[in-house]
Design an enzyme around this catalytic site. Structure first.
Site, PDB file in Angstrom:
ATOM      1  N   TYR A 220     -26.800   4.851 -54.801  1.00  0.00           N
ATOM      2  CA  TYR A 220     -28.121   4.969 -55.683  1.00  0.00           C
ATOM      3  C   TYR A 220     -29.048   6.292 -55.736  1.00  0.00           C
ATOM      4  CZ  TYR A 220     -32.251   3.151 -57.991  1.00  0.00           C
ATOM      5  OH  TYR A 220     -33.223   2.867 -59.092  1.00  0.00           O
ATOM      6  N   TYR A 312     -32.601  -6.324 -56.725  1.00  0.00           N
ATOM      7  CA  TYR A 312     -33.697  -5.488 -56.642  1.00  0.00           C
ATOM      8  C   TYR A 312     -34.639  -5.758 -55.471  1.00  0.00           C
ATOM      9  CZ  TYR A 312     -32.579  -3.483 -61.192  1.00  0.00           C
ATOM     10  OH  TYR A 312     -32.026  -2.714 -62.372  1.00  0.00           O
TER      11      TYR A 312
END
Length: 350
Positions: A220, A312
């Site tokens: 990420y 998340y």
């Protein structure tokens, strides 16, 4: 006789010509034409609109307009796919697909392969020491000397529990590129597809090949900003219903990764309350505990064609979480509704 209006490649619309079917030597384009026509009619039927008896030898203006837009979208997505593959620095190919709507490539997204520091932030990407191993799997490599277990087994599957940091061999190490402790450095090894979802979640990512459990999938990455700047941007993103802020609070809460404008394939990975990817903190050349790299590993076997997701609000891995900035009473933020559809869905992303 049937005639087709032809847009000639590399020529302006002013040179378009009507051609009989016998002049068209492009079976793929013709098939796309018929598919687009069928898809449009199917969408109209789903809306329960009244469709007059359709004359196959004459296109209604709305159908013709849709087919033209679809053709332009197809060209734009193909160009974007080529650009993504030019910019990537890993083995896995990137594909783009939209069979849902007329949405084209995002207009304000720039593909990067590693963190992009915001002005005033310095990333020290040069290790001060490394190992002298010839085979790090069997020798006591420098992470082990520091009391850190080697993260992988013999088949390159991660074996440490979430929350445990991964210390990789770095540019100072004498081991070669095939070292079993250099998995993340090699980047994504799988062919992935950025696709338009049909459940209202926008773009998503699916794998085109089978991924074994506990395997590294992708990093990420994004723009590294201060937590103060992240709080400011977070208010703006919440109002737009988007979530790209990833707090780097492994040991402190000074920095955040913002993948809204700058990022890689992970920018398009959707949230799920029952995800198939897990987050780990990784340290390679930069050993600053305030700035870990974020690696996503599969939690189970993921079959070809399956969408990739992570939570998340994932906890239990050193405090890293996406968009988990403090919700203080003075700065109460808009809650984003979750659309993951999982049985265990919490209802909101934040």
């Amino acid at each position: 006789m049937e005639y087709y209006l032809v847009k000639w490649k590399g020529c302006p619309d002013s040179t378009n010509t009507w051609e009989p079917l016998q002049n068209l030597k492009c079976p793929l384009l013709l098939q796309q034409f018929y598919n687009d026509k069928h898809n449009y009619l199917s969408q109209v039927k789903k809306c329960k609109a009244i469709i007059p008896k359709y004359n196959s030898k004459a296109l209604k203006p709305a159908i013709a307009e849709y087919i033209i837009k679809k053709a332009k979208q197809r060209i734009a997505l193909q160009r974007w796919q080529e650009e993504l593959n030019r910019r990537k620095n890993h083995k896995g190919m990137i594909f783009v697909e939209n069979t849902v709507d007329l949405e084209g490539p995002p207009s304000d997204f720039y593909y990067i392969n590693e963190y992009k520091p915001a002005p005033g932030i310095s990333l020290v990407n040069e290790a001060t020491f490394g190992c002298s191993c010839t085979d790090c799997f069997f020798e006591k490599c420098w992470p082990a000397e520091a009391g850190v277990l080697l993260a992988y087994n013999k088949i390159q599957q991660i074996k440490i529990p979430p929350g445990t940091p991964i210390y990789k061999c770095n540019s100072r190490c004498q081991c070669g590129p095939d070292c079993p402790n250099r998995i993340v450095q090699k980047g994504t090894q799988y062919s992935l597809c950025i696709f338009r979802t049909s459940n209202g979640c926008g773009w998503g990512v699916k794998t085109l090949v089978k991924i074994k459990r506990m395997s590294f999938v992708m990093e990420y990455v994004g723009e590294v900003i201060t937590s103060e700047e992240a709080e400011r941007r977070g208010q703006f993103y919440d109002n737009k219903g988007i979530t790209y802020l990833f707090d780097l609070d492994y040991e402190s809460d000074e920095f955040t990764v913002d993948a809204a404008r700058y990022g890689n394939v992970s920018h398009f990975v959707n949230h799920s309350c029952d995800p198939n990817l897990q987050v780990f903190n990784v340290f390679i050349d930069n050993l600053d505990t305030r700035l870990p790299q974020i690696a996503l590993f599969s939690t189970r076997t993921i079959n070809a064609g399956e969408e990739l997701t992570f939570d998340y609000q994932m906890k239990g891995f050193g405090g890293v979480s996406l968009d988990s900035i403090d919700h203080s009473p003075a700065k109460k933020r808009v809650r984003t509704i979750c659309k993951c559809g999982a049985v265990t869905c919490r209802g909101y992303l934040n």
